[in-house]
Design a protein around this motif. Structure first.
Motif, PDB file in Angstrom:
ATOM      1  N   ASN A 274      17.664 -39.120 -27.791  1.00 30.66           N
ATOM      2  CA  ASN A 274      18.284 -40.094 -26.876  1.00 30.66           C
ATOM      3  C   ASN A 274      17.725 -39.944 -25.465  1.00 30.66           C
ATOM      4  OD1 ASN A 274      19.957 -41.736 -25.344  1.00 30.66           O
ATOM      5  ND2 ASN A 274      21.854 -41.023 -26.316  1.00 30.66           N
TER       6      ASN A 274
ATOM      7  N   GLU B  90      19.577 -33.359 -29.747  1.00 35.39           N
ATOM      8  CA  GLU B  90      20.609 -34.146 -29.066  1.00 35.39           C
ATOM      9  C   GLU B  90      21.628 -33.208 -28.439  1.00 35.39           C
ATOM     10  OE1 GLU B  90      21.955 -37.998 -31.146  1.00 35.39           O
ATOM     11  OE2 GLU B  90      21.477 -36.645 -32.811  1.00 35.39           O
TER      12      GLU B  90
ATOM     13  N   PRO C 270      27.874 -37.836 -22.165  1.00 33.61           N
ATOM     14  CA  PRO C 270      27.946 -38.528 -23.462  1.00 33.61           C
ATOM     15  C   PRO C 270      29.116 -39.509 -23.573  1.00 33.61           C
ATOM     16  CG  PRO C 270      27.417 -36.224 -23.808  1.00 33.61           C
ATOM     17  CD  PRO C 270      27.685 -36.388 -22.334  1.00 33.61           C
TER      18      PRO C 270
ATOM     19  N   TYR D 290      27.777 -42.903 -22.550  1.00 34.05           N
ATOM     20  CA  TYR D 290      26.549 -43.478 -23.118  1.00 34.05           C
ATOM     21  C   TYR D 290      26.723 -44.965 -23.448  1.00 34.05           C
ATOM     22  CZ  TYR D 290      24.413 -38.849 -23.832  1.00 34.05           C
ATOM     23  OH  TYR D 290      23.862 -37.611 -23.658  1.00 34.05           O
TER      24      TYR D 290
ATOM     25  N   LYS E 186      17.833 -48.483 -23.905  1.00 32.56           N
ATOM     26  CA  LYS E 186      17.804 -47.143 -23.305  1.00 32.56           C
ATOM     27  C   LYS E 186      16.398 -46.524 -23.329  1.00 32.56           C
ATOM     28  CE  LYS E 186      19.478 -44.989 -27.590  1.00 32.56           C
ATOM     29  NZ  LYS E 186      20.614 -44.275 -28.210  1.00 32.56           N
TER      30      LYS E 186
ATOM     31  N   GLU F 177      24.437 -48.046 -22.047  1.00 33.61           N
ATOM     32  CA  GLU F 177      23.664 -48.942 -22.911  1.00 33.61           C
ATOM     33  C   GLU F 177      24.071 -50.400 -22.718  1.00 33.61           C
ATOM     34  OE1 GLU F 177      22.582 -47.736 -26.936  1.00 33.61           O
ATOM     35  OE2 GLU F 177      23.620 -45.825 -26.592  1.00 33.61           O
TER      36      GLU F 177
ATOM     37  N   LEU G 290      18.730 -41.058 -22.746  1.00 33.74           N
ATOM     38  CA  LEU G 290      19.782 -40.884 -21.739  1.00 33.74           C
ATOM     39  C   LEU G 290      20.045 -39.404 -21.462  1.00 33.74           C
ATOM     40  CD1 LEU G 290      22.383 -43.600 -22.837  1.00 33.74           C
ATOM     41  CD2 LEU G 290      20.751 -43.730 -20.948  1.00 33.74           C
ATOM     42  N   GLU G 291      19.583 -38.539 -22.358  1.00 33.44           N
ATOM     43  CA  GLU G 291      19.932 -37.119 -22.231  1.00 33.44           C
ATOM     44  C   GLU G 291      19.001 -36.345 -21.311  1.00 33.44           C
ATOM     45  OE1 GLU G 291      20.680 -35.781 -26.294  1.00 33.44           O
ATOM     46  OE2 GLU G 291      22.713 -36.581 -26.064  1.00 33.44           O
TER      47      GLU G 291
END
Length: 715
Positions: free
Chosen positions: A545, A516, A554, A557, A571, A561, A547-548
Motif C-alpha cells: 500500500n 503491510e 490505517p 486509509y 493511491k 482513497e 499510503l504506508e
C-alpha cells in the motif's frame, strides 16, 4: 478543587479541550498519538500543550490526595476546625498546604513543645493579648522543669516564637521579603582560600535572590556539594524590624518576653526554614530550566538532517593506538575496517594515504567523517593533505564523539558487531551519526551526548523523563522505517516498548520485511491498542500500500482513497510525484469552503482531512530534510590562523544560559556570549539560536593562553 477547570484557567485552554485530553490519556493513549491523530477531540492541541495538561493534572491530583491526608492527620489529633479544613481544601499550592500543616506535623520535640507540656501555654496567650503580667504571676508556673522566673520567661517566649514561626501569614510575609530583598552569599572555605579553584568567582560573592541566574544557582550548588563553597541566604534585619514591632504591646515585661520569643522563633525556626525553602525553590527553578534547555538542545540535535546517499570513510583518531578506519555503505553497513598510523608517534603518512585511497576507491566512498576528540586536528591535517595530494573530489566533516564509547560498549553494539572490538564499533557509530543522526543517537543515553548544562547536577528522575519525552516526540514526528529500524529506535515509537521493539525486530529477521502495516499485528505482544498507537508512525517502504510511506493512519486509509478518487486519482499515483495531484490537493488546502464540504462528504474532521492532504502532498516526507544541511570542509583552519575582526561561518553545537558555542571547523569552539547576540537585551540565547544552525560570526577577542575565542553574531 475543580482540577480540569483550574488547568483550563492556568494554561488558557478551553475546559472542553482539557476534559477530552485527560479522558484520552486515561484511556491509555500516548501524547504523540493524541497530538497527531485525535486533533478533533483536543481542538488541535500540540504535544507541548498536551504534556502540560498531563503534568498539571498529575500535580493537582496528588495535591488533592495530600490535602485529604493532612485533614485526616490533623483531625486524629482533635485539632481540625471548620475554618482550617476550608483553608486546606481551598489551597492551590503544595507549599500552602505545607504551611497550614506545619503546626500539627509530627516532629522532634522542641523547647516550645516542652513548655506547653509544662502548662505555660495560657501564660503565652496572656502575654500576646497584652494583658498585665508581673513576676508574681510568673512564679505560679515554677516546677521541676522550669525552676526560675527566667526559665518561665524563656519557656513562654519559646511558645510565642514557635507559634510565630509556624503561622502561615508570617511565613508568607517573610517569604516575600526573602524573594524581594534576600541575597545569596557565598565564600570559599578556609582550606581553599589560597588555592585556585573553578569557583573563585564565588568567593566573597553576593547577589539578590530575585536576580540570580539559573546557571549560577547550579554552579553554586555544585561548589557547595564539592565542599569548596559555603552558602547562605541572607535577609537584613532592617527589612523586617517594622513587622516585629507590630507584635509588641507597649508593656515592658510583655515586650521583653515577646522580643525574646520572636528572636528565638526567627533565628531557630522561621529564617532557617525559609532559607532552605528559598534554596530549594531556586534549585527547582534552575533545574527545570536547565532540563528544558537540555531537552530543546537534544530535540534540535536529533533533528539534524541526515546526509543521504553518502558512502562514508569514518575515522576515530588516535595517537599511540592509531586511527581506526571503517568503510560504510549508504545504509550504514560495515564494508571494511582497518587501523592506520598517520600521526605521532609513527607518522606513517604515505602508507596511510595509500591504504585509505584503496578503501575509498574500492567502495566508492564519497565523504570522510572524522571524530572530534584526541588527535582529531592532526587527523584533519592528514586528510586535507591526502585530498590535495591525490587530487580527490572529496569533503570531510567532524562528528561529535560524545557518547560513542557508551554505545560501543553497549549490548546493542555487541549484538550488531559481535566480532569487532569497541574501537571499530565507535568508528561505525561516528559514520552513522552523519548518515542518520536520529537513528544512531537514540542508541545512547541522552546525558552522554554533550548538549546539556549541569545535567549531572539536576534531578535525575525529572531529567530522564523529560529527555525520554523529547526522544519520543522527535522519533514519532520523523517516523520510523519498520523494516530497517533498530530496536533502540523502535522502542521510542508510540505504543511500543523495549521488549515489543525487540520482538518486532526478531519477527522481521525471521519472516522478512513487512509488506503491510497490518502485518505488524502478527508480532507477539502487539495487540489492537498497541497497533492503534504505533501504526501511523511506522512506515513501510516498497510494500503493498503506497499510503504506508506516509503518516496517514490505517483508520483513515478509506478517507484518503476517497479523496484521491474525488480528484480523479488512485493511491498508487502518489508515488509518481504527479503535479496534477499536487495542484488539486493544494487548491483544497487553500479553499476553506471546499475543505468544509469535503469534510462533511467524507464524514471526517477538518484537522484530520488537512493532515491527510499534507501527507499526500509529500509522501515519505522527512521533516529533517527541510532544515539547514551540515557544513562540509575540504581545507583546514587552525587557531593560529584566527585574527580579531575575521568573519567566519560556523555551526551552533551547544546552547547554555549564558551563550552559544560555535563549531568553526577547528579544535576550539568559539563562544557567543548572549550580550553579543543582538543589539538589544537578550534574555536567553535560545531566542535567537538553535542547535545545528549555520551562522556567520565575527571574532571580537582571542585569548591565546587559554585558547578562547569570543564571537559576535552577524547573522
Amino acid at each position: 478543587m475543580d482540577i480540569n477547570g483550574k488547568i483550563s484557567e492556568e494554561l488558557n485552554v478551553n475546559k472542553k479541550q482539557v476534559n477530552s485530553t485527560i479522558k484520552l490519556l486515561e484511556e491509555g493513549n500516548t501524547v504523540p498519538f493524541i497530538s497527531r491523530y485525535r486533533k478533533e477531540a483536543t481542538g488541535n492541541l500540540n504535544e507541548e500543550q498536551i504534556r502540560n495538561i498531563e503534568e498539571k493534572f498529575n500535580y493537582y491530583t496528588k495535591l488533592e490526595d495530600y490535602k485529604q491526608t493532612v485533614i485526616k492527620n490533623i483531625n486524629e489529633q482533635g485539632k481540625l476546625s471548620d475554618s482550617l479544613r476550608e483553608k486546606i481544601l481551598k489551597s492551590e499550592k503544595l507549599s500552602d498546604v505545607e504551611d497550614l500543616y506545619l503546626p500539627y506535623k509530627k516532629r522532634k520535640k522542641t523547647k516550645a513543645d516542652i513548655a506547653v507540656e509544662n502548662g505555660l501555654e495560657p501564660a503565652s496567650i496572656k502575654v500576646m493579648l497584652g494583658e498585665d503580667i508581673d513576676d508574681e504571676y510568673l512564679k505560679n508556673f515554677i516546677n521541676d522543669n522550669f525552676k526560675s522566673k527566667d526559665d518561665i520567661k524563656e519557656g513562654i517566649g519559646n511558645i510565642i516564637g514557635q507559634s510565630f514561626a509556624h503561622d502561615k501569614e508570617n511565613r508568607d510575609y517573610f517569604r516575600n521579603l526573602f524573594f524581594k530583598f534576600g541575597r545569596i552569599s557565598t565564600n570559599k572555605k578556609k582550606k581553599f582560600k589560597e588555592e585556585f579553584t573553578k569557583y573563585d568567582v564565588y568567593d566573597n560573592f553576593s547577589q539578590l535572590v530575585k536576580a540570580i541566574p539559573d546557571y549560577r544557582v547550579l554552579a553554586i550548588n555544585r561548589g557547595e556539594k564539592e565542599n569548596i563553597l559555603s552558602v547562605k541566604v541572607v535577609l537584613e534585619e532592617e527589612k523586617y524590624k517594622s513587622k516585629i514591632k507590630e507584635f509588641l504591646k507597649g508593656k515592658k515585661l510583655n515586650d521583653e518576653i515577646i522580643s525574646m520569643g520572636l528572636n528565638y522563633g526567627l533565628k531557630n525556626m522561621l529564617l532557617p526554614s525559609l532559607e532552605r525553602e528559598i534554596r530549594q525553590t531556586l534549585t527547582v527553578r534552575a533545574e527545570e530550566n536547565s532540563i528544558s534547555l537540555f531537552s530543546e538542545n537534544l530535540k534540535q540535535l536529533l533533528l539534524t538532517p541526515p546526509l543521504k546517499n553518502k558512502r562514508i570513510l569514518a575515522m576515530d583518531p588516535g595517537f599511540r593506538t592509531g586511527c581506526k578506519v571503517v568503510a560504510l555503505d549508504e545504509y550504514g553497513n560495515l564494508l571494511e575496517n582497518t587501523t592506520i598510523f598517520p600521526v605521532e608517534p609513527k607518522n606513517e603518512v604515505e602508507k596511510s594515504m595509500k591504504i585509505i585511497d584503496k578503501i575509498i576507491d574500492h567502495h566508492k566512498l564519497n565523504l570522510i567523517v572524522i571524530g572530534n576528540a584526541t588527535a582529531s586536528r592532526e587527523t584533519q591535517q592528514f586528510i586535507v593533505q591526502y585530498i590535495k595530494q591525490y587530487d580527490k573530489n572529496l569533503k570531510y566533516i567532524f562528528a561529535n564523539e560524545s557518547g560513542a564509547s557508551v554505545y560501543s560498549a553497549s549490548k546493542l553494539a555487541k549484538k550488531e558487531f559481535p566480532d569487532k572490538d569497541v574501537t571499530v564499533r565507535g568508528a561505525v557509530s561516528l559514520g552513522r551519526r552523519v548518515q542518520d543522526p536520529l537513528a544512531e543517537l537514540v542508541k545512547i543515553d541522552p546525558k552522554s551526548i554533550g548538549v546539556g548544562q549541569y545535567q549531572h547536577d539536576v534531578d535525575q528522575k525529572s531529567l530522564k523523563e523529560k529527555l525520554r519525552n523529547t526522544v519520543e516526540s522527535v522519533v514519532n514526528n520523523v517516523g520510523v522505517n519498520a523494516n530497517t529500524a533498530s530496536y533502540a529506535l523502535l522502542e521510542h515509537v508510540s505504543g511500543l516498548n523495549s521488549n515489543i521493539a525487540k520482538k518486532l525486530v526478531e519477527y522481521r529477521e525471521k519472516n522478512g520485511p513487512f509488506k503491510e502495516r497490518k502485518d505488524i499485528l502478527n508480532v507477539k505482544g502487539i495487540g489492537a491498542k498497541s497497533f492503534e498507537q504505533a501504526a501511523g508512525f511506522l512506515k513501510i517502504y516498497g510494500g503493498i500500500n503506497p499510503l504506508e510511506i506516509t503518516s496517514i493512519h490505517p483508520e483513515s486509509y478509506e478517507i484518503a482513497e476517497k479523496l484521491l478518487n474525488h480528484i480523479g486519482f488512485k493511491k498508487d499515483d502518489i508515488l509518481n510525484k504527479n503535479d496534477e495531484i499536487r495542484s488539486n490537493l493544494i487548491s483544497f488546502l487553500n479553499d476553506e469552503n471546499r475543505i468544509n464540504e469535503m469534510s462533511e462528504s467524507l464524514n471526517t474532521g477538518i484537522y484530520t482531512l488537512k493532515d491527510i492532504i499534507n501527507d499526500l502532498l509529500k509522501p515519505g516526507r522527512d521533516p529533517r530534510d527541510e532544515l539547514p544541511q551540515p557544513i562540509l570542509f575540504d581545507d583546514i583552519l587552525n587557531f593560529e590562523d584566527l585574527k580579531e575582526g575575521m568573519k567566519l561561518e560556523g555551526k551552533v553545537n551547544n546552547i547554555t544560559d549564558f551563550g552559544a558555542f560555535i563549531d568553526l571547523g577547528i579544535k576550539e569552539n568559539g563562544l557567543i556570549h548572549k550580550s553579543n547576540i543582538a543589539e538589544k537585551f537578550v534574555k536567553h540565547p535560545s531566542e535567537y539560536l538553535s542547535i545545528n544552525q549555520i551562522v556567520t560570526v565575527e571574532i571580537i577577542e582571542i585569548d591565546p593562553q587559554r585558547k578562547r575565542i569570543s564571537l559576535k553574531l552577524i547573522k
